[in-house]
Write a protein that holds these residues in place. Sequence first.
Motif, PDB file in Angstrom:
ATOM      1  N   GLN A   1       1.881   1.743  -3.583  1.00 18.05           N
ATOM      2  CA  GLN A   1       0.744   2.172  -4.396  1.00 18.05           C
ATOM      3  C   GLN A   1       0.467   3.655  -4.200  1.00 18.05           C
ATOM      4  OE1 GLN A   1      -2.123  -0.618  -2.880  1.00 18.05           O
ATOM      5  NE2 GLN A   1      -1.823  -2.074  -4.549  1.00 18.05           N
ATOM      6  N   GLN A   2       0.453   4.087  -2.954  1.00 13.60           N
ATOM      7  CA  GLN A   2       0.176   5.489  -2.652  1.00 13.60           C
ATOM      8  C   GLN A   2       1.265   6.400  -3.199  1.00 13.60           C
ATOM      9  OE1 GLN A   2      -2.781   5.585  -1.272  1.00 13.60           O
ATOM     10  NE2 GLN A   2      -2.911   7.789  -1.505  1.00 13.60           N
ATOM     11  N   LEU A   3       2.501   5.964  -3.083  1.00 15.60           N
ATOM     12  CA  LEU A   3       3.618   6.762  -3.593  1.00 15.60           C
ATOM     13  C   LEU A   3       3.497   6.974  -5.099  1.00 15.60           C
ATOM     14  CD1 LEU A   3       6.446   8.074  -3.129  1.00 15.60           C
ATOM     15  CD2 LEU A   3       7.412   5.839  -3.682  1.00 15.60           C
TER      16      LEU A   3
ATOM     17  N   LEU B   1       0.796   6.825  -7.040  1.00 16.93           N
ATOM     18  CA  LEU B   1      -0.354   7.633  -7.426  1.00 16.93           C
ATOM     19  C   LEU B   1      -0.173   9.101  -7.049  1.00 16.93           C
ATOM     20  CD1 LEU B   1      -3.381   5.315  -6.538  1.00 16.93           C
ATOM     21  CD2 LEU B   1      -2.253   5.645  -8.746  1.00 16.93           C
ATOM     22  N   ASN B   2       0.384   9.358  -5.883  1.00 15.09           N
ATOM     23  CA  ASN B   2       0.470  10.734  -5.395  1.00 15.09           C
ATOM     24  C   ASN B   2       1.694  11.487  -5.899  1.00 15.09           C
ATOM     25  OD1 ASN B   2      -1.853  10.246  -3.980  1.00 15.09           O
ATOM     26  ND2 ASN B   2      -0.859   9.971  -2.004  1.00 15.09           N
ATOM     27  N   GLN B   3       2.814  10.797  -5.990  1.00 12.75           N
ATOM     28  CA  GLN B   3       4.065  11.477  -6.305  1.00 12.75           C
ATOM     29  C   GLN B   3       4.546  11.266  -7.745  1.00 12.75           C
ATOM     30  OE1 GLN B   3       5.276  13.525  -4.030  1.00 12.75           O
ATOM     31  NE2 GLN B   3       3.655  12.902  -2.618  1.00 12.75           N
TER      32      GLN B   3
ATOM     33  N   TRP C   1      -5.622  -3.937  -8.784  1.00 18.94           N
ATOM     34  CA  TRP C   1      -5.350  -2.514  -8.522  1.00 18.94           C
ATOM     35  C   TRP C   1      -4.433  -1.942  -9.596  1.00 18.94           C
ATOM     36  CZ3 TRP C   1      -0.708  -0.105  -8.126  1.00 18.94           C
ATOM     37  CH2 TRP C   1      -0.733   1.258  -7.744  1.00 18.94           C
TER      38      TRP C   1
ATOM     39  N   ASN D   1      -5.414   1.077 -12.321  1.00 22.21           N
ATOM     40  CA  ASN D   1      -4.720   2.372 -12.262  1.00 22.21           C
ATOM     41  C   ASN D   1      -3.755   2.577 -13.419  1.00 22.21           C
ATOM     42  OD1 ASN D   1      -5.351   3.956  -9.598  1.00 22.21           O
ATOM     43  ND2 ASN D   1      -5.347   1.787  -9.052  1.00 22.21           N
TER      44      ASN D   1
ATOM     45  N   PRO E   1       0.807  -1.228   0.000  1.00 25.22           N
ATOM     46  CA  PRO E   1       0.000   0.000   0.000  1.00 25.22           C
ATOM     47  C   PRO E   1       0.838   1.276   0.000  1.00 25.22           C
ATOM     48  CG  PRO E   1      -0.080  -1.080   2.149  1.00 25.22           C
ATOM     49  CD  PRO E   1       0.585  -2.034   1.221  1.00 25.22           C
ATOM     50  N   ILE E   2       1.993   1.220   0.634  1.00 22.93           N
ATOM     51  CA  ILE E   2       2.860   2.408   0.641  1.00 22.93           C
ATOM     52  C   ILE E   2       3.362   2.691  -0.772  1.00 22.93           C
ATOM     53  CG2 ILE E   2       4.959   3.421   1.604  1.00 22.93           C
ATOM     54  CD1 ILE E   2       4.603   1.598   4.025  1.00 22.93           C
TER      55      ILE E   2
END
Length: 645
Positions: A328-330, A332-334, A355, A359, A325-326
């Motif tokens: 994935q978030q990185l 998408l956000n960064q 996922w 995405n 999850p870390i």
Amino acid sequence: MAELDLPDDLELNWDVKLNAAIRHLNEAKAEKSDVVLALDEALAEHSAAVDPHGDRAFVTAALGDLVIPTPSGISAEIASAVTSHTAAADPHGDRAHASQALSAAVSALTASKADKADVTADIASAVTTHSAAVDPHGDRAHAASALASAVAQLSTTKADKTAVSTDVAAAVSDHRVAVDPHGDRAHAQSAFLPQAVITVSSLMSTTPFYICHRGSGGEFPEHTMAAYEASVAAGALAIEVSVRVTADGVLVCLHDEALDRTTYSSGDVSTWTYAALKNRVLTNGKLMLGEGWTDQPIPTLREVLDRFLGKVVIFLEAKSSAAVPILQQLLLNQYPQAQKSVVWKQFFQHNSLPWARANGFQVWGYVNANSTDAELNAVDANIDFWGVPYTMTDARIRNVVDRGKKVICWEVHRRGERDRLLSLGVHGMMCAQYLYVRRSTALGTRDDFASRIKSPGNLPSANYDGTKSLKYDETGGWVRIDAVPNEAVVLGRLGPSPVGPGGTRIFFDMKFDTLPGANQHAGIAFGKVSDEKYGFNQANASGGYHLVFRVEGLLQLYTHAAGNTSGVKLAEVQTAAPVAGGAMSFQVDLTATQVILRRTDVVPTVELVVTDSQHRGRYMHLSGGSVTTKAAVAHFRNVEVVDLP
């Protein structure tokens, strides 16, 4: 009387109209008074006038000079008539007429005055009636009707508003979670973010294509910036990056959870904070790649992405559940532009694959050697490229290739493996030895052991195993194989060796710092058709020759056939026994019909000539032979391969 000029505007208020009518009547009354006064003055003047109509003057002018004949007495009559006419009150009836007309005018005026009184009364009555009327202009009825209609419409609108509010709330909710509701992100990415130079599509457009496994971790310290930099500098278009997470949630590039294999430290990376990891932990690449290497730090994923994203394709794998999850978030956000050049790499049954597809990431799902078709079918929709291990059987690899999607094999270390996989239809090679596997020619004709850094192509029998790799002495350009017994290292750097009209010549030096036990030996294997693994007294994939030098000074030539565990001795010759620490020099000629062995450090040179043409392959190995103790292993240097004129 002037015509009443009332506005036609239906929306004009009734009191405005009434005021206009009263104003008009007042103006008419003033006009009638003026007329009455004028008539009175005219009548007075007419009555006082001597000859109001000019008749007397006309008659006088017409008859005054007339000569009346005397005889008939007409003159007297005329004179009498004139006198009568003159004396008459109204000889022409004008006065009566005027009086009659004036009387009629006075009557009309009187009637008009009465009419005016009636009008005034009517207006007053109308005003009173108008004032008392509930809805004199129909405005109230109109307003009531309009209001009722508005209320009905408002009720409908209120229902519509509720529905609209629900729709708006849903739309706002969708809008908030949408990745790019206005297209602004896509525009900003296109306009301002670095664009991918190497995309997944462009990488896949050629066969074979290469991916540097762990940054080509068989040639450089795995998963370090030094590895990624070196492989990309050498021309790599894709790298593989494994990711784990520290105790404080920092993503770092590391294959194993435990630090023991690749660093000088121990324990799980997830128990270390990043600060401690950064300042206390260094990779131990020199244990596998040579003592000439400088120890490297473990990079963060951010460092790698910031340096290489878009410049190469990155096969990215979270190696622990906590990292998924870390990561994935990185992304998408960064790194919202990552989809063009990042491939999501995972085991084919991993729950993160949907996922990734949702995405915009392409997915490489790797399977086990024994994964079934049913298992592959169950997740096929989540997979863009299949991954197969190089240990999978030929038949099974063909089955996966026949599924129709591109197949990438991991991990490829040898050119022989590359050629086999290409023959089976594999498209991509995830290589731990990228610099070596991508080419089919030798990197040189002489060893570079003095650098104390592993050269591409110098491969031990086990992958990613520092215990079986070449070890470099501190001085003298010597190398050794500390693993015992029967271990060998292929010198792919020198292969395929050159061949001249007369064949090929091999030079090498060898020594024992400590003499091994009785009858133990070391030497070289040569004439091999490929760079596959070789082991003394083991079944090998292909045949070749083996130069054996025993501790007693016996120089022997063996041949071995594919699949046999024991070789066949072709010939031998006695030479001087070795001296501990003393260098010995050897020379091997491989002609079209003969194999000639020489020991050249003794006088006279000792030579062994064997007529045999079975094996003319162009790869060679250093062999630790049958030596059983690490202290007594053979050391090698000055290995060179030249063509014979």
